[in-house]
Scaffold this active site. Structure first.
Site, short mmCIF file in Angstrom:
data_model
loop_
_atom_site.label_atom_id
_atom_site.label_comp_id
_atom_site.label_asym_id
_atom_site.label_seq_id
_atom_site.Cartn_x
_atom_site.Cartn_y
_atom_site.Cartn_z
N SER A 178 2.82 11.95 -14.72
CA SER A 178 2.70 10.62 -13.88
C SER A 178 3.29 9.55 -14.63
O SER A 178 3.57 9.54 -15.51
CB SER A 178 1.13 10.54 -13.63
OG SER A 178 0.93 9.22 -13.19
N TYR A 191 -7.18 9.44 -17.19
CA TYR A 191 -6.22 10.01 -16.46
C TYR A 191 -4.95 9.81 -17.17
O TYR A 191 -4.03 10.73 -17.34
CB TYR A 191 -6.36 9.43 -15.07
CG TYR A 191 -5.12 9.82 -14.07
CD1 TYR A 191 -5.35 11.06 -13.35
CD2 TYR A 191 -4.08 9.16 -14.03
CE1 TYR A 191 -4.19 11.44 -12.71
CE2 TYR A 191 -3.21 9.54 -13.06
CZ TYR A 191 -3.18 11.00 -12.42
OH TYR A 191 -2.09 11.34 -11.79
#
Length: 286
Positions: A178, A191
């Site tokens: 990400s 995350y």
């Protein structure tokens, strides 16, 4: 400060993981202008989180390029069946495996199903992930921290371990990282930490498997319109999601999927340990 432009209708889903059916507009996942050329003909690919979003878009394009498909998902049965339908429309079979890949036995079962039904495994796409925004690190419980790491990171270890005996020379592993691994996210601390770990895992695994002729790469998407977004952000945050990148819009799953095709095909034969960045123009130098 000027009010941010509305980019999507405000919306929120109370259940996690999110479902695709209620999303407005629907994500674009089939890339109608993309014509397959047999880049993955004869290959067998297992894609985690393949029920919707990026995973579904990857499944469709892999099938269009000639691969037999398997997807894993948690409990979104209707979304998974839609992926199966779309893959079948491309002329390929689609194995569907339900279960929590944060548990190692589920990962072993998923790989075993692929071998049982297709006799081989050539491509592993570690895509499934979850996120739980919190205002402060003080709000992140031990249970949330472990849950996020199990789904996002532990599962990648478990799946590689299960798949490795079946991956021969020329096989490929593609991990989903990400943009948050590079630029951080103040409300997605756990995350972002998993995604940073995935980058390091990708680089290290690429080195470890090089002598076996197995390439390992990753894709680090920016803001992409998937069920993860309305299921984890408020309606107001969803409305402006994607507006903070240079392109000033959210990305679509089928704008990310070609990067996965590239990394799984011979087009990227001299690439391993690398990360591609379909992120709307954010420069991360990574």
């Amino acid at each position: 400060m000027a009010e941010q432009e509305s980019l999507q209708p405000p919306q929120h889903q109370d259940t996690r993981p999110g479902r695709q059916e209620p999303m407005v507009p629907q994500p674009s996942e089939t890339r109608p202008g993309y014509h397959g050329s047999g880049k993955l003909r004869g290959k067998v690919a297992l894609i985690t989180g393949g029920d919707s979003g990026i995973g579904r878009a990857v499944a469709v394009l892999y099938a269009r390029e000639g691969a037999k498909i398997g997807i894993s998902y948690l409990n979104e049965d209707k979304d998974a069946e839609e992926t199966r339908r779309l893959v079948a429309a491309e002329g390929q079979p689609c194995t569907v495996v339900r279960g929590d890949i944060g548990q190692e036995d589920i990962c072993r079962q998923a790989v075993a199903r692929m071998i049982e039904e297709h006799g081989r495994l050539d491509i592993l796409v570690n895509n499934a992930a979850e996120q739980h925004p919190q205002e402060s690190i003080e709000d992140i419980t031990a249970e949330q921290l472990e849950r996020t790491f199990r789904t996002n990171l532990f599962a990648q270890f478990f799946l590689v371990k299960a798949a490795l005996p079946h991956l021969g020379e020329g096989a490929c592993i593609v991990n989903t990282a990400s943009v948050t691994a590079y630029k951080g996210s103040p409300k997605l601390l756990d995350y972002s930490a998993t995604k940073g770990a995935i980058v390091a895992f990708t680089r290290s695994l690429a080195m470890a498997l090089s002598e076996r002729g197995i390439r390992v790469n990753a894709v680090a998407p920016g803001p992409i319109w998937t069920p993860l977004i309305p299921s984890t952000f408020t309606a107001e945050e969803v409305e402006t999601f994607g507006g903070n990148v240079p392109m000033k819009r959210v990305g679509q799953p089928d704008e990310v999927a070609p990067a996965f095709v590239f990394l799984a095909s011979e087009d990227s034969s001299y690439m391993s340990g690398q990360v591609l960045h379909p992120n709307g123009g954010t420069v991360v130098n990574g």
